[in-house]
Motif scaffolding. Structure first.
Motif, mmCIF file in Angstrom:
data_model
loop_
_atom_site.group_PDB
_atom_site.id
_atom_site.type_symbol
_atom_site.label_atom_id
_atom_site.label_comp_id
_atom_site.label_asym_id
_atom_site.label_seq_id
_atom_site.Cartn_x
_atom_site.Cartn_y
_atom_site.Cartn_z
ATOM 1 N N ALA A 170 21.713 54.592 59.256
ATOM 2 C CA ALA A 170 22.334 53.443 59.349
ATOM 3 C C ALA A 170 21.055 52.500 58.451
ATOM 4 O O ALA A 170 19.651 52.774 59.266
ATOM 5 C CB ALA A 170 23.374 53.073 60.352
ATOM 6 N N LEU A 171 21.412 51.125 57.916
ATOM 7 C CA LEU A 171 19.850 50.451 58.040
ATOM 8 C C LEU A 171 20.286 49.079 57.774
ATOM 9 O O LEU A 171 21.368 48.411 57.973
ATOM 10 C CB LEU A 171 19.770 50.701 55.657
ATOM 11 N N PRO A 172 18.854 48.675 58.191
ATOM 12 C CA PRO A 172 19.058 46.764 57.615
ATOM 13 C C PRO A 172 19.564 46.026 57.359
ATOM 14 O O PRO A 172 19.590 46.732 55.792
ATOM 15 C CB PRO A 172 17.672 46.563 58.922
ATOM 16 N N SER A 173 20.168 45.276 57.352
ATOM 17 C CA SER A 173 21.162 44.400 56.082
ATOM 18 C C SER A 173 20.171 44.475 55.001
ATOM 19 O O SER A 173 20.112 44.458 53.856
ATOM 20 C CB SER A 173 21.951 43.362 56.422
ATOM 21 N N GLY A 174 18.550 44.171 55.199
ATOM 22 C CA GLY A 174 18.062 43.371 54.083
ATOM 23 C C GLY A 174 17.292 44.736 54.534
ATOM 24 O O GLY A 174 15.476 44.497 53.025
ATOM 25 N N HIS A 175 17.597 45.408 53.931
ATOM 26 C CA HIS A 175 16.161 47.245 53.741
ATOM 27 C C HIS A 175 16.513 47.160 51.868
ATOM 28 O O HIS A 175 17.542 46.818 51.399
ATOM 29 C CB HIS A 175 17.459 48.275 53.691
ATOM 30 N N ARG A 176 15.547 47.784 51.396
ATOM 31 C CA ARG A 176 15.036 47.639 50.135
ATOM 32 C C ARG A 176 16.085 48.698 49.706
ATOM 33 O O ARG A 176 16.593 48.834 48.094
ATOM 34 C CB ARG A 176 14.097 48.812 49.625
ATOM 35 N N LEU A 177 17.123 50.116 50.343
ATOM 36 C CA LEU A 177 17.747 51.051 49.519
ATOM 37 C C LEU A 177 19.966 50.394 49.903
ATOM 38 O O LEU A 177 20.586 50.961 49.815
ATOM 39 C CB LEU A 177 17.694 52.244 50.160
ATOM 40 N N ALA A 178 19.443 48.528 50.481
ATOM 41 C CA ALA A 178 20.967 48.706 51.042
ATOM 42 C C ALA A 178 22.283 48.345 50.033
ATOM 43 O O ALA A 178 22.765 48.642 50.421
ATOM 44 C CB ALA A 178 20.923 47.807 51.606
ATOM 45 N N ALA A 179 21.276 47.959 49.055
ATOM 46 C CA ALA A 179 22.528 47.712 47.824
ATOM 47 C C ALA A 179 23.055 48.772 47.089
ATOM 48 O O ALA A 179 23.863 49.377 46.513
ATOM 49 C CB ALA A 179 21.803 46.901 47.112
ATOM 50 N N ARG A 180 22.283 50.209 47.448
ATOM 51 C CA ARG A 180 23.146 51.258 46.333
ATOM 52 C C ARG A 180 23.787 51.996 47.769
ATOM 53 O O ARG A 180 24.237 51.264 47.967
ATOM 54 C CB ARG A 180 21.996 52.380 47.189
ATOM 55 N N ASP A 181 24.756 52.376 46.531
ATOM 56 C CA ASP A 181 26.198 52.822 46.469
ATOM 57 C C ASP A 181 26.208 54.342 47.533
ATOM 58 O O ASP A 181 27.202 54.255 48.767
ATOM 59 C CB ASP A 181 27.097 53.083 45.350
ATOM 60 N N SER A 182 24.391 54.913 47.768
ATOM 61 C CA SER A 182 24.253 56.258 48.268
ATOM 62 C C SER A 182 22.780 56.442 48.289
ATOM 63 O O SER A 182 22.230 55.988 47.188
ATOM 64 C CB SER A 182 25.482 57.428 47.492
ATOM 65 N N VAL A 183 23.058 57.183 49.399
ATOM 66 C CA VAL A 183 21.208 56.941 49.040
ATOM 67 C C VAL A 183 20.422 58.298 49.300
ATOM 68 O O VAL A 183 21.289 59.442 50.373
ATOM 69 C CB VAL A 183 20.829 56.239 50.584
ATOM 70 N N ASP A 184 19.600 58.299 48.727
ATOM 71 C CA ASP A 184 18.880 60.150 48.013
ATOM 72 C C ASP A 184 18.165 60.363 49.806
ATOM 73 O O ASP A 184 17.245 59.203 50.042
ATOM 74 C CB ASP A 184 17.537 60.153 47.269
ATOM 75 N N LEU A 185 18.763 61.080 50.717
ATOM 76 C CA LEU A 185 17.356 61.427 51.480
ATOM 77 C C LEU A 185 16.214 61.469 51.256
ATOM 78 O O LEU A 185 14.851 60.698 52.133
ATOM 79 C CB LEU A 185 17.240 63.269 52.158
ATOM 80 N N ARG A 186 15.686 61.733 50.340
ATOM 81 C CA ARG A 186 14.219 61.983 49.207
ATOM 82 C C ARG A 186 13.148 60.733 49.743
ATOM 83 O O ARG A 186 12.613 60.341 49.405
ATOM 84 C CB ARG A 186 13.946 62.874 48.479
ATOM 85 N N VAL A 254 24.055 48.060 57.787
ATOM 86 C CA VAL A 254 24.349 49.153 55.989
ATOM 87 C C VAL A 254 24.578 50.170 56.454
ATOM 88 O O VAL A 254 23.819 50.410 57.089
ATOM 89 C CB VAL A 254 23.372 48.524 54.944
ATOM 90 N N LEU A 255 26.155 50.780 56.645
ATOM 91 C CA LEU A 255 26.638 52.314 56.363
ATOM 92 C C LEU A 255 26.265 53.032 55.051
ATOM 93 O O LEU A 255 26.992 52.489 54.905
ATOM 94 C CB LEU A 255 27.270 52.003 57.224
ATOM 95 N N ARG A 256 25.602 53.684 54.561
ATOM 96 C CA ARG A 256 25.588 54.199 53.474
ATOM 97 C C ARG A 256 25.595 56.023 53.506
ATOM 98 O O ARG A 256 24.726 56.034 53.983
ATOM 99 C CB ARG A 256 24.150 53.728 52.650
ATOM 100 N N PRO A 257 26.504 56.555 52.354
ATOM 101 C CA PRO A 257 26.536 57.922 52.521
ATOM 102 C C PRO A 257 25.260 58.349 51.906
ATOM 103 O O PRO A 257 24.481 57.647 51.388
ATOM 104 C CB PRO A 257 27.400 58.283 51.438
ATOM 105 N N LEU A 258 24.648 59.904 52.064
ATOM 106 C CA LEU A 258 23.798 60.228 51.983
ATOM 107 C C LEU A 258 24.289 60.950 50.673
ATOM 108 O O LEU A 258 25.325 61.355 50.333
ATOM 109 C CB LEU A 258 22.944 61.160 52.695
ATOM 110 N N SER A 259 23.161 61.262 49.388
ATOM 111 C CA SER A 259 23.804 62.314 48.364
ATOM 112 C C SER A 259 23.837 63.685 48.921
ATOM 113 O O SER A 259 23.639 64.642 49.374
ATOM 114 C CB SER A 259 22.803 61.668 47.060
#
Length: 288
Positions: A170-186, A254-259
């Motif tokens: 879970a990310l803040p809506s303005g987070h730098r990674l919020a626009a990605r479809d998924s997020v790499d844990l690294r 923003v809720l994003r799956p991890l890779s």
């Protein structure tokens, strides 16, 4: 006084005849006479007046009949209640579940169960897996929804695998990674993590980050989900959210799956060695 004697006594009192009661119950008239005589000896005196045609209750018989009718009525109700419990259509079903299972998994199963088994009273206990298993083994609950996190699946339990529960970030809506479809844990190596577990306790996050080659930065310790979401929304960190709890995430996060390094846990239903039929029905609904 045996229950069968009370039933016979009740039938004779209602029919006013040994012969009629014998026919209804499948006894001989002489057998009824002997058993009523034995009952009168146990009662300390006559219960029926023998008339030219039939019998009628003595005052003592009237008193005993009042109590006998109450006992037989209670036994009848007990029999109906036991039959309902054994048939899965009555009684009480006590369900234990961990917190995030109560966001959607358990409520949806309870809703359908209440529709299918309206005669069964549902009760809910919330707790951690270890405590729920203690209650199950003590007979305090009838079914437990548990997970293998953080300490693995308890060995002494009859379990049914319900699902694998992925964890999202879970990310803040303005987070730098919020626009990605998924997020790499690294990519989250420099983030502060908002967690409930005390520092140093093994967690899915710590294990996943170790596989990714870093140690997660400690942040605020917040136990309740509503609090976690509030601190994430304020930009004070990020947090993992189980898929089971995804529906409770506020719209401003923003809720994003991890890779490929995404942590996950398994969710099970645990049952006692001799489960209630209602509990088996409920577990079937959990698995849908």
């Amino acid at each position: 006084m045996e229950t069968s004697d009370l039933r016979l006594f009740d039938e004779v009192a209602r029919e006013g005849s040994f012969t009629a009661a014998a026919e209804l119950l499948g006894y001989t008239q002489s057998s009824v006479s002997r058993r009523i005589a034995a009952l009168e000896r146990a009662a300390g005196g006559p219960l029926f007046e023998r008339l030219a045609r039939g019998v009628r209750l003595t005052p003592a018989g009237v008193a005993l009949h009042r109590h006998a009718a109450a006992v037989l009525e209670r036994l009848g109700r007990a029999g109906e209640e036991l039959a309902a419990i054994h048939g899965g259509s009555g009684g009480t079903l006590r369900v234990g579940a961990f917190a995030t299972a109560n966001v959607s998994l358990v409520p949806q199963a309870m809703k359908e169960f209440a529709r299918l088994r309206p005669g069964v009273e549902l009760r809910l206990v919330e707790g951690l897996t270890g405590r729920l298993m203690e209650r199950l083994q003590a007979g305090a609950i009838d079914v437990a929804v548990i997970s293998d996190y953080p300490s693995g699946l308890p060995a002494a339990a009859e379990t049914v695998l319900l699902r694998e529960d992925r964890l999202f970030v879970a990310l803040p809506s303005g987070h730098r990674l919020a626009a990605r479809d998924s997020v790499d844990l690294r990519d989250l190596a420099e983030e502060s993590w908002i967690e409930a577990a005390p520092r140093g306790q093994p967690t899915l996050l710590a294990a996943a980050c170790a596989r990714a080659g870093f140690t997660p930065r400690g942040g605020l310790r917040v136990a309740e989900w509503a609090g976690k979401f509030g601190f994430v929304a304020a930009g004070l960190g990020v947090t993992l959210v189980p898929e089971l709890a995804a529906g409770a995430v506020p719209a401003d996060l923003v809720l994003r799956p991890l890779s490929d390094l995404a942590p996950s846990r398994k969710v099970y239903a645990a049952l006692p060695e001799v489960p209630l039929p209602a509990a088996l029905t409920f577990v079937g609904l959990l698995g849908q």
